[in-house]
Design a protein around this motif. Structure first.
Motif, PDB file in Angstrom:
ATOM      1  N   SER A 132       0.820  -1.212   0.000  1.00 28.23           N
ATOM      2  CA  SER A 132       0.000   0.000   0.000  1.00 28.23           C
ATOM      3  C   SER A 132       0.855   1.263   0.000  1.00 28.23           C
ATOM      4  O   SER A 132       2.065   1.224   0.256  1.00 28.23           O
ATOM      5  CB  SER A 132      -0.883  -0.005   1.250  1.00 28.23           C
ATOM      6  N   ALA A 248     -11.771  -5.958   3.047  1.00 25.84           N
ATOM      7  CA  ALA A 248     -11.283  -4.584   2.940  1.00 25.84           C
ATOM      8  C   ALA A 248     -12.373  -3.591   3.336  1.00 25.84           C
ATOM      9  O   ALA A 248     -12.112  -2.612   4.052  1.00 25.84           O
ATOM     10  CB  ALA A 248     -10.795  -4.307   1.523  1.00 25.84           C
ATOM     11  N   ILE A 252     -12.136  -0.866   6.382  1.00 27.18           N
ATOM     12  CA  ILE A 252     -12.278   0.567   6.125  1.00 27.18           C
ATOM     13  C   ILE A 252     -13.398   1.147   6.974  1.00 27.18           C
ATOM     14  O   ILE A 252     -13.239   2.185   7.629  1.00 27.18           O
ATOM     15  CB  ILE A 252     -12.544   0.807   4.628  1.00 27.18           C
ATOM     16  N   LEU A 278      -8.089  -0.015  -0.211  1.00 29.32           N
ATOM     17  CA  LEU A 278      -7.327   0.324   0.992  1.00 29.32           C
ATOM     18  C   LEU A 278      -6.518   1.605   0.775  1.00 29.32           C
ATOM     19  O   LEU A 278      -6.428   2.450   1.675  1.00 29.32           O
ATOM     20  CB  LEU A 278      -6.403  -0.833   1.376  1.00 29.32           C
TER      21      LEU A 278
END
Length: 293
Positions: A132, A248, A252, A278
């Motif tokens: 990420s 995910a 979140i 993400l």
């Protein structure tokens, strides 16, 4: 020829999409997979089912997707299954890992090769590293160490494969009801995201204790990490953990700092989509080597 014994979830269709030739899709009665099965069988007819696989030229078996242990109706056991009854009963009575090992052994004793889902689709195991844009801080690394230790303890007890940790404190452990239900313990009752999760009974009954810290202060998941990995020494030909876009979305919505999975031990469905979501939300995604700092 490959037979895919498909449980629920998105892993079975993901595997089929990666194969040049569609496998023979089989499903245990009572569990509707996301793909249409060619054969539906009962555990009481396992011996007959194995004979049918041989007659159809099946040489390899892959088990993918979630399946809960069925109850056995002794009156339905057929002649070909009767010799397997002691082994089936022992498997159902044992923990998850023990049950899978016993079922794999039965398949192998009947001449089938049992293949892991990640052997068929190795791209489902992402490379180690932080994928990420968000970085992993020293606090996150410390939480990952605590989470790995927690997962090892859970695995030795043959429990779940995920936990939520913040500042060294374990906020929740995955149970038999899975990762979605673990997140749902922290969700407001009116939150539509959890409408599909069955929170009746044990989950709702224990919600208040999960939503209170050890000191009695309200607790949520903001800033925590989700850590997911396989059980220690489990047979990785079945029940390897899986995450995907839904995981995910839960992370979140819960305000997590990020997701950590064990490298080589967790499959990721729709990797690019997971990473994009993400990244947009500012969470990190770390594929961490076992024992990594």
């Amino acid at each position: 020829m490959l037979a895919l014994i498909a449980g629920t979830g998105e892993l079975p269709p993901a595997l089929i999409a990666r194969l040049d030739t569609r496998p023979l899709v089989c499903a245990l009665s009572g569990f509707r997979p996301a793909v249409t099965p060619d054969i539906t069988f009962r555990i009481e007819h396992l011996g007959r089912f194995l004979s049918e696989l041989s007659d159809r030229g099946v040489t390899e078996i892959c088990m993918a997707g979630a399946v809960r242990r069925p109850k056995i109706d002794r009156s339905e056991i057929d002649a070909k299954t009767m010799p397997l009854v002691p082994r089936i009963q022992a498997a159902i009575a044992s923990g998850d890992d023990g049950a899978l090992r016993a079922i794999i052994a039965i398949f192998e004793d009947h001449g089938f090769t049992v293949r892991a889902a990640h052997e068929i689709a190795p791209d489902l195991l992402p490379a180690a590293g932080v994928h990420s844009r968000a970085v992993v801080t020293i606090d996150h690394k410390n939480d990952a160490v605590a989470a790995e230790q927690t997962l090892a303890e859970m695995g030795r007890a043959d429990q779940g494969q995920a936990c939520l940790v913040r500042k060294g404190r374990v906020l929740a452990k995955e149970g038999q009801d899975g990762t979605d239900a673990m997140f749902a313990r922290f969700a407001p009752a009116e939150d539509p995201l959890w409408g599909a999760v069955d929170l009746m009974g044990d989950v709702l009954g224990s919600a208040s204790e999960w939503l209170s810290g050890a000191d009695g202060d309200p607790s949520d998941l903001r800033g925590a990490i989700l850590f997911k990995g396989p059980k220690p020494d489990q047979d990785r030909r079945a029940d390897l953990p899986v995450i995907g876009p839904q995981t995910a979305a839960h992370a979140i919505r819960a305000g997590l700092a990020g997701i950590v999975i064990e490298a080589g031990g967790v499959m990721v469905l729709e990797f690019d989509r997971v990473l994009n979501e993400l990244d947009r939300a500012g969470l990190f995604f770390w594929v961490r080597p076992k024992g990594g700092a």
